[in-house]
Write a protein that holds these residues in place. Structure first.
Motif: not given
Length: 394
Positions: A41-53, A206-210
């Motif tokens: 989760i720290a990496r997902w949060y830092e990289d702003a990634v929701f894992p598609r799997e 659709v535009t993601p809010i980054d």
């Protein structure tokens, strides 16, 4: 989690109020959190990634639309859904948010208000995590007041074959950029109605809010509908007026009352563990009265909030839960969870501002949880109207 840690998180032995199936489900979801979410989760949060799997894995876990019956849905109780939400949010609010958007919002809208054909088409694959849904209600100028939404769908033609033309914009729509189907709420000449808009429909942008400081391991988007043509099969036939979206919001708000306590508990446990090993002035932080007071106040509010969530769940399973009671749970538990996460950070000192420890991440996420599904102010006014009989929204 060790036995001793479990005891220090459950001073009042609230686990004794849960049945064997509820405890078994909780352990299953907790194991998933510890194996799949916590290490990443720290990496997902830092990289702003929701894992598609993750959706397919959550579908296999049985937590998508888990409170719904039939159509491949798990058909679990409200309390079982609650304990699952609590464990997932102990991992991260963004992951629990996906489960909430998918199950409590999008799937509930289709299950409660959709036609048999719509249910058969979407629900089984959404329950499996093969298809993703989103719930498009909030607008740039209509957040807390959805009755003021400007999105409009007009009839396109006459008779039973008449379709619709949808125009408008939505904001803060979770999962919209990866959704296979959008549940869109819009005004019509007959009041607010719901529509199913499949991905790839012409005229949808659709535009993601980054640029977010919160919910970084989740997805929120702006959505624009530019004269989008929909067939008659797009209409959710059972939903008329705000009762349609509000029935879904209440499902999500209920889950938040549980989930927020998961984030609070994880923050407390991180602070407790750190306080026991961090030495200052020749003794562990846990040996100081000021630190113990902080920890005691945290665990008291977590236990009270968990007991409140469990009571709401038992009421819900008995068919006796009312909207103002859900507001009490959402308002209290999120408000207290933010305080706990912030206080836990103080015990961690400077180390607490890093992603090596969860409290500040939880605190940031909870700022979003505090705002969505009804702000503190909205839930205060719902409760205020209930206890005084006087509406004070306008």
């Amino acid at each position: 989690m060790s036995h001793s840690t479990t005891n220090t998180s459950d001073v009042l032995a609230l686990d004794s109020l849960l049945g064997s199936e509820e405890l078994e489900l909780r352990e299953k979801v907790r194991d998933f959190k510890d194996q799949r979410i916590r290490p990443n989760i720290a990496r997902w949060y830092e990289d702003a990634v929701f894992p598609r799997e993750l959706p397919a894995e959550l579908g296999e876990l049985g937590v998508l639309g888990m409170q719904l019956e039939g159509y491949g849905c798990p058909g679990r109780t409200a309390v079982e859904y609650g304990v699952a939400a609590m464990e997932l949010e102990a991992g991260d609010s963004g992951i629990r948010t996906f489960v909430s958007v998918q199950g409590s919002l999008a799937m509930t809208a289709i299950h409660k208000w959709g036609s048999e054909e719509q249910k058969e088409r979407w629900l089984p694959r959404m329950a499996a995590g093969e298809l993703i849904g989103c719930f498009a209600l909030t607008e740039p100028t209509a957040g807390s007041d959805p009755s003021s939404m400007a999105s409009f769908a007009r009839r396109d033609g006459t008779g039973d074959d008449a379709g619709w033309v949808l125009s408008g914009s939505k904001r803060w729509i979770g999962m919209a950029s990866i959704a296979d189907v959008m549940v869109v709420w819009a005004n019509t000449d007959d009041g607010i109605r719901g529509f199913l808009v499949p991905a790839g429909t012409p005229g949808v942008a659709v535009t993601p809010i980054d640029a977010k400081l919160s919910m970084r391991a989740s997805i929120q988007c702006d959505v624009v509908f530019d004269a989008v043509r929909l067939g008659p099969e797009a209409l959710l036939p059972g939903a008329m007026g705000l009762r349609g979206p509000f029935s879904c919001l209440n499902e999500a708000r209920y889950g938040i009352a549980w989930g927020a306590m998961g984030a609070a508990r994880d923050s407390y446990e991180a602070a407790l563990e750190y306080a026991g090993s961090r030495m200052q002035f020749g003794r562990p932080l846990a040996g100081y009265q000021l630190t113990q007071e902080k920890l005691v106040n945290m665990v008291l509010e977590i236990q009270k909030g968990t007991l409140l969530a469990l009571h709401l769940g038992r009421l819900k399973d008995a068919g006796k839960l009312h909207p103002e009671q859900i507001s009490a749970g959402k308002l209290n538990n999120v408000r207290e969870a933010i305080k706990i996460a912030r206080e836990a950070r103080t015990i961690l000192g400077g180390n607490g501002i890093t992603l090596d420890y969860p409290p500040m991440r939880h605190a940031n996420n909870l700022e979003s949880v505090r705002t969505y599904e009804g702000t503190d102010e909205v839930h205060t006014l719902i409760l205020g109207q209930h206890i005084t009989g006087v509406p004070a929204f306008r």
